[in-house]
Design an enzyme around this catalytic site. Structure first.
Site, PDB file in Angstrom:
ATOM      1  N   HIS A  91     -19.824  29.601  15.220  1.00 14.13           N
ATOM      2  CA  HIS A  91     -19.964  29.725  13.764  1.00 14.13           C
ATOM      3  C   HIS A  91     -19.408  28.491  13.051  1.00 14.13           C
ATOM      4  O   HIS A  91     -19.988  28.007  12.076  1.00 14.13           O
ATOM      5  CB  HIS A  91     -19.232  30.966  13.254  1.00 14.13           C
ATOM      6  CG  HIS A  91     -19.740  32.253  13.804  1.00 14.13           C
ATOM      7  ND1 HIS A  91     -19.046  32.984  14.739  1.00 14.13           N
ATOM      8  CD2 HIS A  91     -20.878  32.952  13.565  1.00 14.13           C
ATOM      9  CE1 HIS A  91     -19.715  34.081  15.038  1.00 14.13           C
ATOM     10  NE2 HIS A  91     -20.844  34.081  14.354  1.00 14.13           N
ATOM     11  N   ARG A 151     -19.301  39.096  21.084  1.00 11.15           N
ATOM     12  CA  ARG A 151     -19.218  40.191  22.053  1.00 11.15           C
ATOM     13  C   ARG A 151     -18.516  39.799  23.346  1.00 11.15           C
ATOM     14  O   ARG A 151     -18.220  40.665  24.169  1.00 11.15           O
ATOM     15  CB  ARG A 151     -20.622  40.735  22.352  1.00 11.15           C
ATOM     16  CG  ARG A 151     -21.241  41.515  21.186  1.00 11.15           C
ATOM     17  CD  ARG A 151     -22.573  42.127  21.576  1.00 11.15           C
ATOM     18  NE  ARG A 151     -23.048  43.087  20.584  1.00 11.15           N
ATOM     19  CZ  ARG A 151     -23.851  42.784  19.571  1.00 11.15           C
ATOM     20  NH1 ARG A 151     -24.252  41.538  19.420  1.00 11.15           N
ATOM     21  NH2 ARG A 151     -24.232  43.715  18.712  1.00 11.15           N
ATOM     22  N   HIS A 209     -16.188  32.338  15.587  1.00  8.93           N
ATOM     23  CA  HIS A 209     -15.722  31.505  16.695  1.00  8.93           C
ATOM     24  C   HIS A 209     -16.256  30.091  16.500  1.00  8.93           C
ATOM     25  O   HIS A 209     -16.852  29.772  15.452  1.00  8.93           O
ATOM     26  CB  HIS A 209     -16.152  32.104  18.036  1.00  8.93           C
ATOM     27  CG  HIS A 209     -17.605  32.453  18.126  1.00  8.93           C
ATOM     28  ND1 HIS A 209     -18.615  31.518  18.041  1.00  8.93           N
ATOM     29  CD2 HIS A 209     -18.226  33.658  18.271  1.00  8.93           C
ATOM     30  CE1 HIS A 209     -19.785  32.100  18.163  1.00  8.93           C
ATOM     31  NE2 HIS A 209     -19.582  33.408  18.285  1.00  8.93           N
TER      32      HIS A 209
END
Length: 304
Positions: free
Chosen positions: A43, A193, A40
């Site tokens: 990163h 998550r 995402h």
């Protein structure tokens, strides 16, 4: 962009790039971003930092089974190889190391890297063995990639502290570079998550960043506030969410992650210019989220 599925391929590709770019304008230093994939914007920010500070940018994508405990989400951890490779390409990654579990652990392991002290609280207390798995796989990756710098997000601040301690104690020739937390516009810290959250849980999860912001203002503006008052305030704020199940709310020194056993210690840290971390872990349904704020303390209050 080159993709390596084996350790031998990764080493060969990185060595060839080092030789090719020796003496070039951008240099041949290797920047490395280890990930578990499902990439995402958080990163992406690490990859941009790696590209800006290194002549060669390397990304690894590996869902590391030995850092998951019994009953944790290894089997359902989100994966998106195609999208990950597209993002890596956009961010100018030179080499993606994409190994299988068998490639990383071809036989029964007899060696494990264990870091003590900084692993004993926060997620280390909640997830026994987790940081042994993290330290072991990152040590392996460092030996494979041989980076000059490795970039990690500050959302996993305990992980950063653990790896900094590992690198220092084992004299590893790599610099750990912590990078700021990347958040959604509404404040939620980006995490792979987050995809598990229902729309209602997603709304309720905003209590984490909101309670941390409010506590940070209190720490900065009230020199008489105690560590107990801070953690109590955050706990009460999170408890206003009926969906939140608190794992921990802790205020610790940073990066040593030592508890403030007496209220006086917060005042002492202000005088010495020390740093603290206010960290939380909270479950919404089956999804466990972490967040934190790291602050360098000042003796004089700020007017905010």
């Amino acid at each position: 962009m080159k993709i390596a599925a084996t350790i031998a391929e990764a080493r060969a590709l990185i060595a060839a790039l080092r030789e090719e770019r020796r003496g070039s304008a951008q240099g041949n230093a290797v920047g490395f971003v280890p990930t578990m994939g499902y990439l995402h914007e958080g990163h992406a920010s690490l990859l941009r930092r790696s590209r800006a500070e290194s002549g060669i940018s390397v990304l690894s994508i590996f869902v590391n089974p030995i850092q998951f405990g019994p009953g944790e989400d290894l089997d359902r951890y989100p994966r998106s190889e195609k999208a990950d490779l597209e993002l890596a390409g956009r961010e100018g990654v030179d080499v993606v190391f994409l190994p299988s579990v068998d490639e990383m652990y071809p036989e029964e392991r007899k060696a494990t890297v264990t870091v003590t002290g900084v692993t004993e609280r926060l997620c280390g207390a909640s997830r026994p063995g987790h940081f042994d798995g993290v330290a072991t796989v990152v040590s392996k990756l460092f030996h494979i990639v041989k980076p000059d710098k490795a970039f990690f997000g500050a959302k996993d601040a305990q992980q950063v502290a653990v790896l900094q301690k590992m690198v220092t104690d084992l004299n590893m020739d790599v610099e750990i570079v912590p990078c700021p937390i990347v958040r959604e516009e509404d404040g939620l810290a980006l995490s792979s998550r987050n995809v598990y959250l229902s729309s209602e849980q997603r709304r309720e999860a905003l209590v984490l960043s909101r309670s941390l912001r409010e506590a940070a203002v209190l720490i900065e503006t009230d020199v008489s506030v105690t560590s107990r008052q801070i953690t109590n305030q955050v706990t009460k704020a999170i408890e206003t969410s009926p969906l939140a199940e608190i794992d921990y709310v802790e205020l610790l020194t940073f990066p040593n992650l030592e508890p403030l056993v007496a209220d006086r210690e917060l005042s002492d840290l202000r005088q010495s210019g020390g740093s603290v971390i206010l960290a939380v872990a909270v479950k919404f349904g089956t999804t466990r989220l972490i967040d934190n704020v790291i602050m360098k303390l000042k003796e004089a209050p700020l007017h905010v």
